[in-house]
Design a protein around this motif. Structure first.
Motif, PDB file in Angstrom:
ATOM      1  N   SER A 166      13.218  -5.581   6.933  1.00  0.00           N
ATOM      2  CA  SER A 166      11.791  -5.517   7.142  1.00  0.00           C
ATOM      3  C   SER A 166      10.623  -4.935   6.049  1.00  0.00           C
ATOM      4  N   LYS A 167      11.416  -4.066   5.355  1.00  0.00           N
ATOM      5  CA  LYS A 167      10.683  -3.215   4.460  1.00  0.00           C
ATOM      6  C   LYS A 167      10.702  -3.578   3.016  1.00  0.00           C
ATOM      7  N   ILE A 168      11.339  -4.845   2.931  1.00  0.00           N
ATOM      8  CA  ILE A 168      11.489  -5.294   1.462  1.00  0.00           C
ATOM      9  C   ILE A 168      10.140  -6.428   1.373  1.00  0.00           C
ATOM     10  N   CYS A 169       9.510  -6.295   0.230  1.00  0.00           N
ATOM     11  CA  CYS A 169       8.187  -7.096   0.328  1.00  0.00           C
ATOM     12  C   CYS A 169       7.181  -6.919   1.239  1.00  0.00           C
ATOM     13  N   ASP A 170       7.118  -5.590   1.879  1.00  0.00           N
ATOM     14  CA  ASP A 170       6.006  -5.132   2.627  1.00  0.00           C
ATOM     15  C   ASP A 170       4.819  -4.619   2.058  1.00  0.00           C
ATOM     16  N   PHE A 171       4.658  -4.841   0.670  1.00  0.00           N
ATOM     17  CA  PHE A 171       3.571  -4.099   0.100  1.00  0.00           C
ATOM     18  C   PHE A 171       3.317  -2.767  -0.036  1.00  0.00           C
ATOM     19  N   ASP A 302       0.012 -10.969  11.042  1.00  0.00           N
ATOM     20  CA  ASP A 302       0.918 -10.210  11.767  1.00  0.00           C
ATOM     21  C   ASP A 302       2.360 -10.569  11.582  1.00  0.00           C
ATOM     22  N   HIS A 303       2.575 -11.734  11.069  1.00  0.00           N
ATOM     23  CA  HIS A 303       3.947 -12.480  10.836  1.00  0.00           C
ATOM     24  C   HIS A 303       4.358 -12.146   9.333  1.00  0.00           C
ATOM     25  N   ARG A 304       5.685 -12.085   9.231  1.00  0.00           N
ATOM     26  CA  ARG A 304       6.191 -12.229   7.585  1.00  0.00           C
ATOM     27  C   ARG A 304       5.622 -13.705   7.284  1.00  0.00           C
ATOM     28  N   PHE A 305       5.289 -13.792   5.856  1.00  0.00           N
ATOM     29  CA  PHE A 305       5.047 -15.085   5.485  1.00  0.00           C
ATOM     30  C   PHE A 305       5.178 -15.235   3.872  1.00  0.00           C
TER      31      PHE A 305
END
Length: 903
Positions: A166-171, A302-305
């Motif tokens: 979840s931390k990959i590509c989370d800006f 709120d969700h991954r996109f």
């Protein structure tokens, strides 16, 4: 919640009768018993939204001997979020991808892999939490050059610095070498451009040009046959914060007049493909390399996109090119909140301050210039815009810390148009729950109104929300000059009791309750504001067991500041059951005795009725009191709703200070539109008369129903009078502007005991204000209804609506209990006084008598009793009971007098 995983299964094991479960048959044998790999939402629900499996370790390949893999995929239903194939060697990178659902069929995919080290193929599926569907893979075939490695099988590839995907590509850069954000589509990273994966299935595709000199994505020919849009996507990103924006440069160049189309959309991991955020059609220039800059608001999600560029070229050739470069994600981390010097207080001249657009709604608020309350800009939702999609648009505040003490959110708003909808203020707590604080709905006129919303002490963080919900296709909602300050709100001039009690307090033997029918199952079945079971009002249960006979329950307003001029209070009340009690309304000065301004003790049916009274406070602060005295009834109640204070006295209705006693219904079973109050000077959108009838100027106000080419033509709007007493003769007078027909017309009706009787129909009167008089008789209580039908062109307008209870249009008193007003008697008294000036005693007698009359008429406040002539409609002493019929007035056979021109 269960983990998501691939399963080897068959349709026979899933279901042979439900077409929404599984692919129906496998691809290899085309039977229900044939096996395939399948993933869908597990029985316990989703715990993660993606899963993967990988091949054995394979030997290195080269360009002359590549490894080729062929497979068939079945991506069906809203649960299918997409399927990707990645290569894991020294790095992990995508080589093939198909997003979303492709239909109920098996689709062939081919992948060619060149790797100078041992590698694995990783198959990744994204699943959404929807009703049906899933992703299946079958018939995986590898070419001879895809050779198994003799080395030991490694562990599944993980991230170099964290196992938390979840931390990959989370800006946010979680790894020291920034590898967790390096291939997420942001061109500011050295390998960021490689994060974009083409997902096209037609004759055009996106290709990455990655050279030391330049990096850009461009459109190229593809082997597909379908003439569909080309798509390229990022990996799963986010979640994102409220300040997130996407910056990029784009170029559409060719020798022709139109190169093609380019757009951006978001693919939410839970909600699927969302409406496009940005679109461009045409060309940016004729010479290749002519770029334009763009900034697209992504906002809080709120969700991954995924972000997707979608393009289609009219013609692909060396002379035509569509390309994108310099893609950047700005301020996108979910915990980033920019500081605002004014926090939530905002006049929108420099942007949204501490507010941002909700990305889970249907449309956005827009900054509008030229229709502001204070300086230059306001926020608006133009319901009449053909580009608007969906039902609601929400504006959210940045999350606020818990606040000690009370605060006040004040603002100015407009609800304008025949089909506007509603504006609400809500609060979202730290756990995501929302509560209603304030609400207004329906037409409110082309004016700015002041709103006050108390915010009580909050122990945890919270957000405030402005929500516009449209009811049709014609209107505007606007917002300006928002202020969030410490301390209680000032006393509002209108209270609908939706979400709050506006500072009203209860005392006495029984309590006034802030309630609705849905929660209490007692009192009125609907409120007056919204006309629904969910609408709120204040109710006193006057049952003898709750409020014994002679006992009282009092509802008291906050203290209001006394002013020099006479004010008017309007309110709606509902009295139910036999012997519901006595409702009395008082003006209570802070110092001194209270003054009665209204009273009623009758059960008058299951209807809301309007009451009003004049307030003369003479600069003394005062409070309004609604007092109910029990009368020994069983199952009885008294309720009040929509209390409105006006800075003008209760007078004749010329529409210059509002709609007086006339109201639009909010019941969708009766009409679909609202009559709207405006002036020619204020109107910029709709056609209107050039002037009103009262003042004869462009500043004068009138009620109107605009026409429209939208499919709302022939919809109707009801304008209702208060409930009026039975009569043997009452005269209704009004003025109409209706230059041409074009499908619109006006009916004037009398409604009594549920029966609707048409009294007059107006089709066309010409381009002047024309007067109509209608004689009304009714054996029962009734309402007057102006029923306007919307056409496809032109305008229908009303002004100076007037009625005399008990007097017909010839000025004759018809009701036995109706007495002419005392103007003639006063005049006669004056004549007698003049004739008897020689007699000092008689003069003194008349002088004292006149003083007594004056004192009785003007002492403190004007009382209005429950008698029909006093409380129903507008008081008789505000009208001329003997109208002059002008020579050019015409009396129709139906008892209607009609005249033309501006008198």
């Amino acid at each position: 919640m269960a983990f998501l995983k691939w399963t080897r299964t068959s349709q026979a094991n899933i279901s042979t009768t439900d077409p929404f479960k599984g692919p129906g048959r496998d691809h290899s044998d085309n039977t229900a018993s044939g096996h395939f790999l399948y993933v869908t939402v597990p029985e316990g629900g989703l715990k993660s939204d993606w899963t993967s499996f990988q091949s054995p370790l394979l030997e290195p390949t080269n360009s002359t001997h590549p490894c080729k893999m062929v497979m068939y995929s079945h991506q069906f239903g809203p649960r299918s979020g997409g399927l990707s194939v990645l290569v894991a060697d020294t790095e992990i990178y995508p080589v093939w991808q198909r997003g979303g659902a492709l239909g109920d069929l098996w689709v062939k995919a081919e992948v060619e892999i060149i790797s100078n080290t041992t590698f694995q193929l990783v198959f990744v599926a994204a699943i959404r939490d929807k009703d049906y569907g899933g992703v299946a893979i079958d018939s995986i075939m590898m070419s001879p050059n895809c050779r198994l490695s003799k080395a030991n099988f490694p562990k599944p590839p993980g991230h170099p610095c964290t196992s938390d995907t979840s931390k990959i590509c989370d800006f946010r850069e979680d790894c020291a070498d920034k590898d967790d954000e390096a291939k997420c589509g942001d061109f500011s990273y050295e390998k960021g451009s490689s994060g974009w994966t083409d997902s096209s299935i037609g004759s055009q595709q996106w290709v990455l040009n990655d050279t030391p000199k330049d990096k850009y994505l461009f459109l190229a020919k593809a082997p597909g046959q379908q003439l569909t849009e080309a798509q390229t996507r990022t990996p799963l990103l986010g979640p994102s914060g409220p300040a997130c924006t996407l910056n990029f440069s784009y170029s559409l160049t060719s020798k022709s007049n139109h190169t093609g189309e380019l757009s951006i959309r978001v693919i939410d991991s839970l909600l699927g493909i969302l409406p496009r955020l940005w679109e461009f059609s045409g060309k940016t220039g004729s010479v290749e390399g002519v770029y334009q800059q763009a900034q697209v608001y992504i906002g809080a999600r709120d969700h991954r996109f995924q972000i997707e560029f979608v393009a289609r070229a009219r013609k692909l050739c060396p002379c035509a090119r569509i390309s994108v470069k310099d893609v950047r994600f700005i301020n996108c981390h979910a915990q980033y909140f920019p500081s605002s010097p004014t926090a939530l207080s905002c006049n929108f001249e420099e942007g949204l301050c501490g507010w941002y657009q909700d990305q889970t709604d249907n449309f956005d608020w827009s900054l509008l210039t030229g229709m502001d309350h204070s300086i230059g800009k306001s926020l608006a939702v133009d319901v009449w815009s053909p580009l608007l999609r969906g039902v609601s648009g929400r504006l959210l505040s940045y999350r606020q810390p818990g606040t000690p003490g009370h605060h006040c959110l004040s603002f100015y708003y407009k609800l304008y148009g025949p089909e506007t909808g509603a504006l609400s203020v809500k609060m979202r707590d730290a756990y995501g729950g929302e509560s209603l604080l304030w609400s207004r709905s329906g037409a409110h006129g082309n004016f700015w109104h002041e709103g006050h919303c108390p915010v009580s002490e909050q122990l945890t963080s919270f957000q405030l929300i402005f929500e516009a919900v449209r009811s049709g296709f014609d209107g505007r909602v606007a917002l300006d000059d928002v202020a969030f300050v410490n301390g209680p709100c000032t006393v509002p001039n209108k209270c609908s009791f939706e979400g709050q009690q506006c500072g009203y307090t209860s005392t006495g033997t029984a309590s006034w309750l802030h309630t609705n029918w849905q929660s209490s199952n007692t009192g009125p079945k609907t409120d007056h504001t919204l006309e629904t079971v969910m609408g709120y009002y204040m109710m006193a249960d006057s049952d003898v067991e709750i409020l014994p006979q002679g006992s009282v329950a009092t509802l008291t307003s906050p203290v209001r500041v006394g002013v020099a001029q006479t004010e008017c209070v309007h309110f709606w009340y509902h009295m139910g059951g036999e012997n519901p009690g006595l409702l009395t309304v008082y003006m209570k000065p802070v110092k001194g005795d209270r003054v009665k301004i209204f009273s009623n003790n009758l059960d008058q049916g299951d209807v809301w009725r309007q009451g009003n009274g004049n307030i003369i406070s003479t600069l003394t602060d005062w409070q309004l009191e609604f007092e109910v005295q029990g009368a020994g009834g069983k199952g009885t109640h008294v309720s009040v709703d929509d209390i409105i204070f006006s800075s003008h006295p209760c007078t004749k209705c010329d529409l210059e200070i509002g709609m007086c006693d006339w109201t639009n219904t909010q019941n969708p079973e009766l009409d679909q539109l609202d009559w709207e109050l405006t002036s020619a000077e204020a109107e910029t959108h709709y056609p209107t008369p050039s002037h009103d009838h009262t003042l004869g100027t462009e500043r004068g106000h009138f009620l109107f129903l605009p026409s429209s080419t939208r499919d709302t033509a022939k919809y109707k709007a009801w304008l209702l009078s208060p409930h009026l007493p039975s009569t043997m003769g009452t005269c209704l007078r009004f003025w109409v502007y209706k230059p041409v027909s074009h499908g619109s017309h006006l009916k004037v009706c009398r409604q009594s005991e549920g029966n609707l009787e048409q009294m007059l129909s107006v089709e066309e009167v010409g381009a002047v204000w024309s007067r109509f008089n209608v004689d009304i008789t009714s054996a029962e209580e009734y309402q007057i209804i102006f029923e306007g039908f919307k056409g496809y062109a032109g305008v229908l307008a009303l002004d100076d609506i007037d009625y005399d209870i008990g007097f017909n249009c010839a000025g004759e008193a018809k009701d036995p209990l109706t007495k002419p007003d005392n103007a003639g008697g006063i005049a006669a008294s004056i004549i007698v006084v003049l004739l008897l000036l020689a007699t000092l005693g008689v003069l003194l007698y008349y002088y004292l008598r006149t003083q007594d009359k004056t004192k009785a008429m003007t002492g403190g406040a004007v009382e209005q009793s429950a008698s029909p002539s006093a409380i129903e409609g507008i008081a008789n002493d505000m009208y001329d009971p003997h109208p002059t019929v002008r020579p050019n007035d015409r009396v129709s056979s139906s008892g209607t007098t009609q005249g033309g021109g501006l008198h």
